[in-house]
Design an enzyme around this catalytic site. Sequence first.
Site, PDB file in Angstrom:
ATOM      1  N   GLN A   1      41.371  51.606  45.696  1.00 26.93           N
ATOM      2  CA  GLN A   1      40.822  50.306  46.281  1.00 26.93           C
ATOM      3  C   GLN A   1      39.377  50.666  46.758  1.00 26.93           C
ATOM      4  OE1 GLN A   1      42.164  47.445  45.401  1.00 26.93           O
ATOM      5  NE2 GLN A   1      40.599  45.999  46.291  1.00 26.93           N
TER       6      GLN A   1
ATOM      7  N   LYS B   1      48.434  43.056  44.218  1.00 27.31           N
ATOM      8  CA  LYS B   1      48.594  43.905  43.023  1.00 27.31           C
ATOM      9  C   LYS B   1      50.200  44.615  42.973  1.00 27.31           C
ATOM     10  CE  LYS B   1      43.686  44.909  42.794  1.00 27.31           C
ATOM     11  NZ  LYS B   1      42.603  45.788  43.116  1.00 27.31           N
TER      12      LYS B   1
ATOM     13  N   ASP C   1      41.319  51.133  36.251  1.00 31.30           N
ATOM     14  CA  ASP C   1      40.277  50.449  36.705  1.00 31.30           C
ATOM     15  C   ASP C   1      38.940  50.560  35.777  1.00 31.30           C
ATOM     16  OD1 ASP C   1      40.690  48.422  38.622  1.00 31.30           O
ATOM     17  OD2 ASP C   1      40.268  49.977  40.439  1.00 31.30           O
TER      18      ASP C   1
END
Length: 292
Positions: free
Chosen positions: A98, A54, A121
């Site tokens: 994450q 990422k 996200d």
Amino acid sequence: MPASIINGSELAKQIRADVAKEVAERIQAGKPKPGLATILVGDDPASHDYVRSKHKACNEAGIESFGYELPATASQKEVQDLVKRLNDDPKVNGILVQLPLPKGLDEEGVLSAIRLEKDVDGFHPINIGRLAQKGREPLFVPCTPAGCMVMLEKNLPKIEGKNAVVLGRSNIVGMPVALLLVRANATVTICHSKSTDLPGIIRQADILVAAVGRPEMVRGDWIKPGAVVIDVGINHVDDPTRPRGYRLVGDVNYAEAVEVAGAITPVPGGVGPMTIAMLLKSTLAAAKIANG
Ligand code: GUN
């Protein structure tokens, strides 16, 4: 006739190039560089790999990235304090925690602490709740499901009215992709490990999204001829003939399915690259919310 192959690497490259171009134009116009902060808790090697990819992708798109790592022993307060600090940092437009978090941490508590406008996200309970409700608009939608929808839209003239089957009901992929398909007016069935007659259900699918994490579980004769198959699975299987001793396979038996489906995503090179491309797109969108 074998299926057409949906090239996620190519599509993702195009999206990343479009994001990079827009980022460069914004910087040219005097706007600040978009910024993404990642929070990685613990030492799961796969999560480390994902986060590294990422950051690399951000760098290539001209997006600044800030990596924060905490030990698996970090307390709930430590993680949430970091989120709050990043909420108030004007250089950070998007915050990505994450997943999965180490056992003992309350994932919902951490995700709820992210400012909605920075939830690139799309996992904040309010963004997911809005996704699930008619007439409400989430600010962001989860990246892998968003990538699946882009691939479907490019390979089906119309999603509306189609039978879509989602295999798997995870918070990260199965459930949000099902919600996106409902919003696109598909008739959606969610099935999972407890469903009876999976082959019978999947044979009804004009659209199949497989996100169950079981190597090559879906067989070719489960697939309706001409269906569009989106395989989200990334499973390692032992293969001593490969330099690394393993190879990656999806949740669908590709060799069988490619003979039946109308279009199919390969593994690797299908859905995987789209996740990061959509994250970059969301980070750019977050920068626009913050800085116009
Ligand atoms: N873990 C697996 N996929 C994802 C993702 O898309 N976002 C985050 N934050 N964690 C993940």
